[in-house]
Design a protein around this motif. Structure first.
Motif, mmCIF file in Angstrom:
data_model
loop_
_atom_site.group_PDB
_atom_site.id
_atom_site.type_symbol
_atom_site.label_atom_id
_atom_site.label_comp_id
_atom_site.label_asym_id
_atom_site.label_seq_id
_atom_site.Cartn_x
_atom_site.Cartn_y
_atom_site.Cartn_z
ATOM 1 N N LYS A 180 0.822 -1.219 0.000
ATOM 2 C CA LYS A 180 0.000 0.000 0.000
ATOM 3 C C LYS A 180 0.851 1.262 0.000
ATOM 4 C CE LYS A 180 -1.525 -1.704 3.881
ATOM 5 N NZ LYS A 180 -2.513 -2.046 4.868
ATOM 6 N N ASP B 264 -4.922 -5.576 -0.385
ATOM 7 C CA ASP B 264 -5.318 -5.147 0.951
ATOM 8 C C ASP B 264 -6.786 -5.565 1.106
ATOM 9 O OD1 ASP B 264 -4.680 -4.000 3.322
ATOM 10 O OD2 ASP B 264 -4.308 -1.988 2.533
ATOM 11 N N SER B 265 -7.114 -6.221 2.221
ATOM 12 C CA SER B 265 -8.434 -6.869 2.309
ATOM 13 C C SER B 265 -9.581 -5.870 2.153
ATOM 14 C CB SER B 265 -8.560 -7.632 3.632
ATOM 15 O OG SER B 265 -8.311 -6.772 4.707
ATOM 16 N N GLU B 266 -9.402 -4.662 2.713
ATOM 17 C CA GLU B 266 -10.466 -3.654 2.641
ATOM 18 C C GLU B 266 -10.700 -3.225 1.184
ATOM 19 O OE1 GLU B 266 -7.775 -3.592 4.405
ATOM 20 O OE2 GLU B 266 -8.428 -3.646 6.498
ATOM 21 N N ASN C 99 -2.227 2.318 9.903
ATOM 22 C CA ASN C 99 -2.590 1.415 8.802
ATOM 23 C C ASN C 99 -3.894 1.880 8.148
ATOM 24 O OD1 ASN C 99 -2.314 -0.969 7.141
ATOM 25 N ND2 ASN C 99 -3.983 -1.849 8.332
ATOM 26 N N LYS C 100 -4.861 2.268 8.972
ATOM 27 C CA LYS C 100 -6.142 2.720 8.404
ATOM 28 C C LYS C 100 -5.971 4.072 7.724
ATOM 29 C CE LYS C 100 -8.124 -0.169 8.932
ATOM 30 N NZ LYS C 100 -8.269 -1.383 8.071
ATOM 31 N N GLU D 277 -4.572 3.341 4.482
ATOM 32 C CA GLU D 277 -5.620 2.702 3.668
ATOM 33 C C GLU D 277 -6.658 3.707 3.174
ATOM 34 O OE1 GLU D 277 -5.311 -1.821 5.473
ATOM 35 O OE2 GLU D 277 -7.157 -0.692 5.791
#
Ligand code: NAD
Ligand code: MG
Length: 399
Positions: free
Chosen positions: A128, A153-155, A220-221, A224
């Motif tokens: 990412k 990335d799972s999201e 991380n968020k 993201e």
């Protein structure tokens, strides 16, 4: 492109890491027809040798040049070529694969990912940080070369799967779910004393050290949110975050008519990797199935922006634009390394990132020309690392 019938030529960048291992495990478990051209690693030469002996790629690359002799010795007689150095990693990325797993950690993944994008390959993007540093440029390069970037990335994989391209202009919000990390319920005083071991112990996912600390700070968020904004061309004020400790709903897309679509699954990174491998087909493999009754309930809460300032810092970087996301990412890498090294405390990580951004912004160092965005992002990355090192050293003196 006949993904699941004819063998696909594959390169795995960062094969010895958590995502690299999941990728090879998925190939093993699914029996997907792959021909591995190259495997690359940073320093873990023992694991790279083991993987190269098992998968017989044409080339195995170790970034750390001091380990080339060990790699050569370990591969003697196998017919696998050995190489070392950052340039060799980049060359491996551009070997002409159909599918490249980009799973190096940090901005170190940017140059190889761009090199792969220039070949027109399908890029399965776990790294990412490369999107955060130079997202629009990277996506444009892939598009111009006739390739694509599929998020791992799972999201973002979740959003990618439920975003219907014919009504992308009817999206009102992207909602990223976050587990909340290991310190979700901790008070600030306890967080201030948190150790690297505690930060790395993630409740749901087993990941590399850097992203585990990012999950604990919630940077991380933040990364993201920037990743989602670039990937799905959505402004910052339409990207939201909700805490969902079970990590079953991987993210959601809300449409203008109030309908919200979500993607669900057990927390296992092989699922988004399988999606990126087979898309638009689906890969048959013995995937863990979702047993909702076994969970009983799924819960949600709002993020606490006071205890987790990283989310606000990332929003600000996205609003500032220019070189701010690249600078934020670089400062975070320096600060996380300092925390893992026990040179600064846990709460100092976000403080160091904010301090670096403030200093660079006041010097006017964040406004960048778009002419060669990848090159510029790398320059910003370099100066942010130098400033962040100073900010970290000051925090250390105060500690
Ligand atoms: P990791 O630390 O486990 O693995 C990183 C890999 O990169 C290793 O193979 C390492 O040898 C290699 N590497 C490190 N530095 C390098 C360098 N300078 N040059 C070349 N290779 C280098 O990390 P990970 O958890 O697998 O994460 C990889 C990427 O995927 C990160 O960007 C992370 O944010 C992202 N990601 C990971 C997960 C996960 O579940 N682990 C989930 C979503 C996204
Ligand atoms: Mg994620």
């Amino acid at each position: 492109m006949g993904a699941l019938t004819s063998p696909r030529k594959v390169v795995v960048l960062g094969s010895t890491g958590s995502i690299g291992l999941s990728t090879l495990s998925l190939f093993e478990e699914s029996g997907a027809p792959v021909q591995i051209l190259a495997l690359t690693a940073g320093r873990n030469v023992e694991r790279l040798i083991e993987q190269a002996r098992r998968w017989k790629p044409s080339l195995a690359v170790i970034e750390d040049e001091s380990r080339l002799a060990d790699l050569r010795a370990g591969l003697a007689g196998t017919g696998v070529e050995a190489a070392a150095g950052a340039d060799a990693v980049r060359d491996a990325a551009a070997m002409g694969a159909d599918w490249v797993m980009s799973a190096i950690v940090g901005a170190a993944g940017l140059a190889p990912t761009v090199a792969a994008a220039r070949t027109g390959a399908v890029i399965a993007l776990a790294n990412k940080e490369s999107l955060v540093c130079a997202g629009p440029a990277l996506l444009a390069i892939a598009k111009a070369a006739g390739g694509s970037v599929i998020p791992v990335d799972s999201e973002h994989s979740a959003i990618f799967q439920v975003l219907q391209s014919e009504c992308a202009h009817r999206v009102s919000r992207l909602i990223l779910t976050a587990s909340g990390g290991p310190f979700r319920t901790w008070d600030k005083a306890a967080m201030a004393r948190a150790t690297p071991e505690q930060a790395i112990a993630h409740p749901n996912w087993s990941m590399g050290a850097k992203i585990s600390v990012d999950s604990a700070t919630m940077m991380n968020k933040g990364l993201e949110m920037i990743e989602a904004s670039y990937l799905f061309a959505t402004p910052e004020d339409r990207v939201d975050v909700v805490i969902h400790p079970q990590s079953v709903i991987h993210s959601l897309v809300e449409y203008v008519d109030g309908s919200t679509l979500a993607q669900l699954g057990p927390p296992d990174m092989r699922a988004p990797i399988a999606c990126a491998f087979a898309w638009p087909d689906r890969l048959p493999w013995p995937a863990p199935r979702l047993d909702l009754a076994a969970y009983g309930q799924l819960t949600f809460e709002s993020p606490d922006v006071e205890r987790f300032p990283a989310i606000g810092i990332a929003r600000e970087a996205l609003r500032l634009g220019g070189g701010a996301p690249a600078a934020m990412n670089a400062a975070n890498e320096v600060a996380v390394a300092a925390f893992l090294d026990r040179r600064i405390g846990f709460l100092d990580i976000a403080g160091a990132v904010a301090g670096t951004l403030e200093r660079m912004n006041s010097l006017g160092d964040l406004s960048v020309a778009e002419s060669d965005a990848v090159e510029t992002a790398m320059l910003i990355d370099g100066s942010a690392r130098r400033i962040a090192a100073e900010v970290v050293a000051q925090k250390r003196q105060r500690a």
